[in-house]
Scaffold this active site. Structure first.
Site, PDB file in Angstrom:
ATOM      1  CE1 TYR A   1       1.003   0.448   4.423  1.00  0.00           C
ATOM      2  CE2 TYR A   1       0.210  -1.815   4.323  1.00  0.00           C
ATOM      3  CZ  TYR A   1       0.902  -0.825   4.981  1.00  0.00           C
ATOM      4  OH  TYR A   1       1.516  -1.099   6.175  1.00  0.00           O
ATOM      5  CE  LYS A   2       4.455   1.474   4.723  1.00  0.00           C
ATOM      6  NZ  LYS A   2       5.386   0.807   5.637  1.00  0.00           N
TER       7      LYS A   2
ATOM      8  NE  ARG B   1       7.233   8.853   7.123  1.00  0.00           N
ATOM      9  CZ  ARG B   1       6.773   7.616   6.970  1.00  0.00           C
ATOM     10  NH1 ARG B   1       7.603   6.593   7.028  1.00  0.00           N
ATOM     11  NH2 ARG B   1       5.503   7.384   6.763  1.00  0.00           N
TER      12      ARG B   1
HETATM   13  C1  LIG Z   1       4.936   0.188   6.786  1.00  0.00           C
HETATM   14  C2  LIG Z   1       5.863  -0.825   7.350  1.00  0.00           C
HETATM   15  C3  LIG Z   1       5.375  -2.026   7.904  1.00  0.00           C
HETATM   16  C4  LIG Z   1       3.904  -2.231   8.042  1.00  0.00           C
HETATM   17  O1  LIG Z   1       3.524  -3.544   8.313  1.00  0.00           O
HETATM   18  P1  LIG Z   1       1.972  -3.933   8.202  1.00  0.00           P
HETATM   19  O2  LIG Z   1       1.920  -5.332   8.606  1.00  0.00           O
HETATM   20  O3  LIG Z   1       1.579  -3.675   6.774  1.00  0.00           O
HETATM   21  O4  LIG Z   1       1.198  -3.012   9.071  1.00  0.00           O
HETATM   22  C5  LIG Z   1       6.304  -2.951   8.346  1.00  0.00           C
HETATM   23  N1  LIG Z   1       7.635  -2.722   8.263  1.00  0.00           N
HETATM   24  C6  LIG Z   1       8.126  -1.569   7.734  1.00  0.00           C
HETATM   25  C7  LIG Z   1       9.592  -1.345   7.657  1.00  0.00           C
HETATM   26  C8  LIG Z   1       7.258  -0.581   7.286  1.00  0.00           C
HETATM   27  O5  LIG Z   1       7.733   0.558   6.812  1.00  0.00           O
END
Ligand SMILES: *Cc1c(COP(=O)(O)O)cnc(C)c1O
Length: 412
Positions: free
Chosen positions: A223-224, A371
């Site tokens: 989702y990023k 950020r």
């Molecule tokens: C955004 C992020 C996550 C998020 O994990 P989810 O299980 O999707 O909530 C995990 N690790 C890193 C390094 C992140 O930046």
């Protein structure tokens, strides 16, 4: 904006080979979105695709769509597409579950491949879920395995012969600092440890070459930068040589023959063994649209623009650093800089809230970091200049001091 500056950035935007991608996203006029590293923007194709999957594939096709619309192979199909972004081969990545859950799978798989070793190593200050999942494995195994978080600069020295797996994030979520994947992996292998790379802030942001670095496992978010939508399924990479590890989350979709409904678990032969339960079809459809859009872009071009946006941001921020007390947290050196810039400021939280009121969306990470995510597919050079101008106004007018910005919201 002065006329000269306006003309300069107009020239940069006109010459931008990625400029055409902006129209492929739904973005409200006037809004400057610098949070695509937390939740990517909505590709226009996603809205169309989801409508079709819901009304035709689900509404009309019903259960026949598991085969008729190829729902059952979506995790593998999308995994293969993500593999093209990450330097992996077909059959080495599967799109499934959340990043957190996939971290658990990778940690336990690595432990099973390194019997007799009793440490899971990461760095202090890593994204919390990565550390929490290690602590959960430690608790579950009754302390037989220890979760260790070394200081960031001392991680490689902490690689002793008791470390089964090293879990690191390639691009740090707060500072954006990049770790040298090939170099770290080589050093970990020399100590006999496996490496699990968290690519949450790498995929779709910087060129990644998993097999070129001889990576063992990797996981990351959909989702990023991949623009897969809120809560999109994540992905898991297991190098072909490690697909013998026996999964601890031994769900029926990872079985060799799920529809034989056998009583005893037997893992599938390939990457499918890292599946657990029924794939989330709607989430996968949105993820696929985001990944396909990303695949249209040239990654070298994307990286070039990302660095140029960052350079421009830092250049425009120089006077604000001196005048208003911002401190650069991210790296200047291109080789060390992911697709974001970050500044520390004691009023960081309030400033981010005041910026939102000016239609600039950035985010805040405790204790004091602002950020700014740089997403080359939909940001223009003029957005960067405009952002710093609005930020300057927030500082000059002390708009951040308003009462409503002083209380921390549950989500930042
Ligand atoms: C955004 C992020 C996550 C998020 O994990 P989810 O299980 O999707 O909530 C995990 N690790 C890193 C390094 C992140 O930046």
């Amino acid at each position: 904006m002065t006329d000269a500056l306006l003309a300069d950035v107009a020239k940069l935007d006109a010459a931008d080979p990625l400029a055409g991608f902006r129209d492929r996203f739904h973005l409200r006029d006037g809004l400057i979105y610098l949070d695509g590293n937390s939740l990517g923007a909505l590709p226009r194709s996603t809205a169309r695709r989801l409508a079709r999957v819901v009304t035709e594939e689900w509404g009309e096709g019903l259960i026949m769509s598991w085969l008729g619309a190829d729902w059952s192979r979506a995790p593998q199909r999308i995994g293969d597409k993500i593999a093209r972004l990450l330097g992996a081969a077909r059959g080495e990545i599967i799109a499934t579950d959340s990043t957190s859950v996939n971290i658990f799978k990778a940690l336990t798989a690595a432990l099973s491949l390194r019997p007799g070793r009793s440490k899971l190593l990461s760095e202090a200050g890593n994204f919390p879920t990565d550390l929490y999942m290690m602590q959960g494995v430690e608790a579950f195994l009754g302390g037989r395995v220890r979760a260790v978080a070394a200081e960031p600069d001392a991680v490689l020295e902490a690689l002793d012969h008791d470390v089964a797996a090293l879990l690191l994030t390639q691009v740090h979520y707060k500072s954006g600092r990049i770790r040298d994947m090939a170099d770290v992996t080589r050093k970990a292998h020399a100590a006999g440890a496996l490496v699990i790379w968290d690519l949450s802030h790498s995929a779709g942001a910087i060129p990644v070459d998993l097999n070129g670095a001889h990576a063992d496992f990797a996981i990351g978010c959909g989702y990023k930068f991949l623009n897969g939508g809120p809560g999109a399924p994540a992905y898991l990479f297991a190098a072909a040589r490690h697909q013998t590890a026996t999964p601890v989350l031994s769900g029926w979709f990872g079985h060799a023959r799920p529809f034989a409904f056998e009583e005893v678990y037997e893992p599938a032969r390939g990457i499918e063994r890292f599946l657990c339960g029924t794939p989330p079809v709607l989430g996968l459809a949105a993820l696929e649209a985001g990944v396909e859009l990303m695949l249209e872009a040239d990654m070298a071009e994307l990286r070039r623009k990302s660095l140029a946006l960052g350079d421009l941001f830092m250049e425009r921020m120089e006077p604000l650093c001196a005048r208003y007390g911002f401190t650069l947290v991210s790296e200047r050196e291109p080789a060390l800089r992911g697709s974001q810039v970050a500044y520390a400021h004691p009023k960081g939280y309030q400033i981010v809230q005041a910026l939102k009121a000016c239609d600039v969306i950035a985010d805040f990470r405790a204790p004091d970091v602002l950020r700014f995510g740089l997403t080359p597919l939909y940001l223009r050079y003029r957005d960067i200049v405009e952002t710093v101008e609005r930020l300057e106004k927030v500082c000059a007018t002390k708009a951040w001091a308003r009462g409503e910005y002083q209380v921390r919201a549950a989500v930042t």
